[in-house]
Design an enzyme around this catalytic site. Structure first.
Site, PDB file in Angstrom:
ATOM      1  CG  HIS A  44      -0.297  -0.245   2.508  1.00 23.22           C
ATOM      2  ND1 HIS A  44       0.631   0.630   3.031  1.00 23.22           N
ATOM      3  CD2 HIS A  44      -0.397  -1.261   3.413  1.00 23.22           C
ATOM      4  CE1 HIS A  44       1.059   0.187   4.198  1.00 23.22           C
ATOM      5  NE2 HIS A  44       0.458  -0.974   4.455  1.00 23.22           N
ATOM      6  CG  HIS A  47       4.255  -1.800   1.932  1.00 26.58           C
ATOM      7  ND1 HIS A  47       2.933  -2.145   1.972  1.00 26.58           N
ATOM      8  CD2 HIS A  47       4.860  -2.509   2.920  1.00 26.58           C
ATOM      9  CE1 HIS A  47       2.736  -3.034   2.934  1.00 26.58           C
ATOM     10  NE2 HIS A  47       3.884  -3.262   3.531  1.00 26.58           N
ATOM     11  CD  GLN A 158       6.954   7.338  13.831  1.00 32.42           C
ATOM     12  OE1 GLN A 158       7.465   8.231  13.144  1.00 32.42           O
ATOM     13  NE2 GLN A 158       5.979   7.559  14.705  1.00 32.42           N
ATOM     14  NE  ARG A 197      -2.806  -8.558  10.541  1.00 25.44           N
ATOM     15  CZ  ARG A 197      -1.503  -8.735  10.808  1.00 25.44           C
ATOM     16  NH1 ARG A 197      -0.720  -7.699  11.047  1.00 25.44           N
ATOM     17  NH2 ARG A 197      -0.993  -9.942  10.833  1.00 25.44           N
TER      18      ARG A 197
END
Ligand code: PAF
Length: 292
Positions: A44, A47, A158, A197
């Site tokens: 997503h 990334h 992070q 998720r």
């Protein structure tokens, strides 16, 4: 795929240790700085931001895609974890990734596999307390990936604050020759931290999923407003989560940025961390709060 490798303008896709390692070593021999983004796929914008930073800072970018079974608990979502491989590879192509490491489970974990690495202490709190064994799985696979992809620098988000802390500890403790960059969390416009998720959330749950980021903002606002009553701030964070429909809080607290211990007084830098189940989906988020 032949010899674990495909392609021309698309990234080379390597399935074997030998193929990806020799591609990385060849790039390094040519004097190229190698950046590595380990992922479990279902890529997503979070990334993609890691890949873009790697692309900016390095000459050769490797992404690994491997849904690591050892970091999932027995009742977690391993079997239904999203695996949109074609979309992931298209995104890697779009971002100019040079090589994708796409190992099979048996390549990472052959039947005789018997070695684990664990960062003690830091692995047992927060996520570790709620997901026993999770971080042993993470550090083991990340150490293996660093062995197979001997990059100069690696990129983590992070959002997984505890994960990057543990990996930094492991890299320092084991003198691994790799630099770690922790990159900012990418959020939806309403504040929800991006996560693979999030696709599990129903429409109602998606609304409730804003509670974690709101609870971090509450902590930051109170601290910046001069409130120094940390137990009261923790309680307010927890209560905000608990009062939101569909949300079951696991923890909401303020921690030391390195030791991950709950802080008893305000420090120049501390981290607000939160984990909750929204419906059946477990979400985590955090905010580094500096200069208070
Ligand atoms: O953050 C993740 O996606 C995973 O924990 C990682 C680092 C790729 C290890 O499987």
């Amino acid at each position: 795929m032949s010899q674990g490798t495909t392609s021309s303008t698309k990234p080379q896709v390597h399935a074997t240790v030998e193929a990806v390692r020799s591609a990385v070593l060849a790039a390094k021999r040519d004097g190229r700085r190698v950046g590595f983004v380990p992922t479990m796929g279902a890529l997503h914008a979070g990334h993609l931001s890691l890949i873009r930073i790697a692309r900016r800072e390095c000459d050769f970018v490797v992404v690994s895609i491997f849904v690591n079974p050892t970091q999932f608990g027995p009742h977690e979502d391993l079997s239904r974890y999203p695996r949109p491989l074609n979309a992931d590879l298209a995104m890697c192509t779009g971002e100019g990734v040079d090589a994708v490491y796409l190992p099979a489970t048996e390549t990472m974990y052959p039947p005789e596999f018997a070695t684990c690495v664990e960062v003690t202490g830091l692995s047992d709190v927060l996520e570790g307390a709620h997901r026993p064994g999770h971080f042993r799985g993470v550090t083991t696979v990340v150490l293996k990936l660093f062995q197979v992809v001997p990059a100069d620098v690696t990129y983590f988000g992070q959002k997984d604050y505890q994960q990057q802390t543990l990996i930094r500890r492991m890299v320092a403790d084991l003198n691994l020759p790799i630099e770690i960059r922790t990159c900012p969390t990418v959020r939806e416009s309403d504040g929800l931290a991006l996560s693979s998720r999030n696709v599990y959330l129903s429409a109602d749950e998606r609304q409730s999923a804003l509670a974690p980021s709101r609870c971090l903002k509450l902590a930051e606002d109170r601290l910046r407003g001069g409130d120094r009553d940390l137990p009261a701030i923790r309680r307010a964070m927890f209560d905000l989560l608990a009062a939101t429909p569909h949300v079951r809080p696991d923890y909401a607290t303020l921690i030391h940025p390195d030791t991950l211990e709950e802080v008893s007084h305000v420090l120049p830098t501390l981290v607000a961390v939160v984990a909750a189940r929204v419906g059946a989906t477990r979400l985590i988020d955090n905010q580094i709060i500096e200069g208070i």
